[in-house]
Design an enzyme around this catalytic site. Structure first.
Site, PDB file in Angstrom:
ATOM      1  N   ASP A  10      28.595   5.097   8.940  1.00 10.32           N
ATOM      2  CA  ASP A  10      28.224   5.150  10.355  1.00 10.32           C
ATOM      3  C   ASP A  10      28.730   6.476  10.935  1.00 10.32           C
ATOM      4  OD1 ASP A  10      27.310   4.474  12.834  1.00 10.32           O
ATOM      5  OD2 ASP A  10      28.791   2.916  13.227  1.00 10.32           O
ATOM      6  N   ASP A  39      21.629   7.209  12.503  1.00  7.30           N
ATOM      7  CA  ASP A  39      23.029   7.570  12.247  1.00  7.30           C
ATOM      8  C   ASP A  39      23.791   6.576  11.382  1.00  7.30           C
ATOM      9  OD1 ASP A  39      23.085   5.536  14.107  1.00  7.30           O
ATOM     10  OD2 ASP A  39      24.540   6.490  15.431  1.00  7.30           O
ATOM     11  N   GLU A  40      23.091   5.690  10.682  1.00  4.47           N
ATOM     12  CA  GLU A  40      23.819   4.772   9.809  1.00  4.47           C
ATOM     13  C   GLU A  40      22.975   4.374   8.606  1.00  4.47           C
ATOM     14  OE1 GLU A  40      24.556   0.725  11.209  1.00  4.47           O
ATOM     15  OE2 GLU A  40      23.328   1.155  12.968  1.00  4.47           O
TER      16      GLU A  40
END
Length: 360
Positions: free
Chosen positions: A13, A111-112
């Protein structure tokens, strides 16, 4: 051991992604509260906060908060508009770094991502080494930090990645799952929002351990299938596989230099090397490219990208090199560089029967 306990899953993350990217592009605002979102208009703006730096969070600002409220909490913060093109291009490079580890991979947002380690890595110490290498590569190549959770399945890994932010690394061994989950607030379970948490608290359930021990039939009666899902997650049970993503959107390679470089010969040498690496990856994945992109970062951290799209798709290394040097012309002789990058996108899958151009 159960199937869960025989596998090791990582959840990666990125830390405060949008604001971290903006801070990387503007080193002068590092350490200041940064808010990315709508224009606050001196407290009269009607939009919301997309994300904010950890310094801004100390003032009580958080994602989805009305921008007017954020301004009242911290009028001296640096307020920046959303630059989705910048975030997507950065995300693409980060995900390419993760794919480079050759494990089972699943991107779930900008973003993860999840990674399931190969079957020969059953030792959590080795998994920690992998996580450290991931963090080091992302920091070295993108100047960004991420937090990683390591556990036996996706739900525990996701909760773990949020446990020690920013720049965290949290491991939950199979024998420690209950001890890790039980004291956490129920809001840590993915999918439990404010409304569901309110109803659970009405039932006297504040902690994950209480939810795990609650009568599952009563949860199903109140929440339907999600009641069963919550109960399973509270007990650390998650059968979802890490699923390979379909297709590749872009391929890129970058070099960050220990000492800034300048001069056409040095720059050409780097770009030729990067082009060869991108080309090799392109052929391995059996794609043609139409768009070529270069990325340059000066010694003062100012960063620029330039792209050029071909009239038809190609696999030709000569074409790639030619276009890269053409794009670089405007930057030659303008300063020293700490990073150079080459990327291709607008990819087309090649039929297995088609012949590839492997060199010129």
């Amino acid at each position: 051991m159960s199937k869960d306990q025989n596998r090791i899953t990582l959840h990666i993350d990125m830390d405060s992604f949008y604001s971290s990217v903006e801070i990387r592009e503007r080193p002068e605002i590092r350490g200041k509260p940064v808010v990315v979102g709508s224009d606050p208009k001196n407290g009269t703006g009607r939009g919301v906060v997309s994300t904010c730096s950890y310094e801004a969070r100390k003032y009580g600002i958080h994602s989805a908060m009305p921008i007017s409220k954020a301004y009242k909490l911290c009028p001296t913060a640096v307020y920046l508009p959303v630059n989705m093109e910048l975030y997507k291009s950065t995300s693409s490079r980060v995900m390419e770094i993760l794919r480079g580890f050759s494990f089972k991979f699943q991107q779930v947002s900008v973003d993860e991502a999840y990674m399931e380690l190969s079957k020969d890595i059953t030792d959590y110490d080795k998994a920690i080494d992998v996580a450290k290498r991931i963090k080091e590569d992302i920091l070295r190549r993108e100047g960004l930090t991420c937090s990683v959770g390591i556990a036996q399945n996706k739900v525990i890994a996701k909760i773990a990645s949020d446990f020690n932010k920013p720049d965290g690394l949290t491991v939950v061994y199979p024998e420690e799952v209950e001890r890790f989950l039980d004291p956490l607030p129920i809001s840590k379970i993915p999918g439990i929002g404010k409304k569901t948490a309110f109803h659970l608290r009405e039932m006297g359930l504040d902690k994950v351990g209480q939810l795990a021990a609650y009568d599952v039939q009563l949860l199903i009666a109140r929440f339907g299938k999600f009641g069963l899902m919550m109960h399973r997650m509270a007990n650390g049970i998650d059968d979802r596989e890490v699923e390979e993503t379909e297709g590749v959107k872009s391929i890129s390679k970058e070099d960050t230099f220990d000492e800034d470089i300048e001069g056409p010969d040095a720059i050409k040498k780097v770009f030729y090397s990067l082009s060869e690496k991108v080309h090799a990856s392109l052929l391995k994945k059996r794609y043609r490219f139409r768009t070529i992109t270069i990325r340059v970062r000066y010694s003062n951290f100012s960063t620029y990208t330039r792209s050029r799209t071909l009239s038809c798709a190609s696999t030709d290394l000569y074409v790639m090199r030619r276009e890269v040097l053409y794009l670089m012309k405007e930057f030659m002789g303008t300063g020293k560089f700490r990073l150079l990058g080459v990327g291709v996108s607008n990819l087309e899958k090649i039929d297995e029967k088609q012949t590839l151009i492997t060199d010129y």
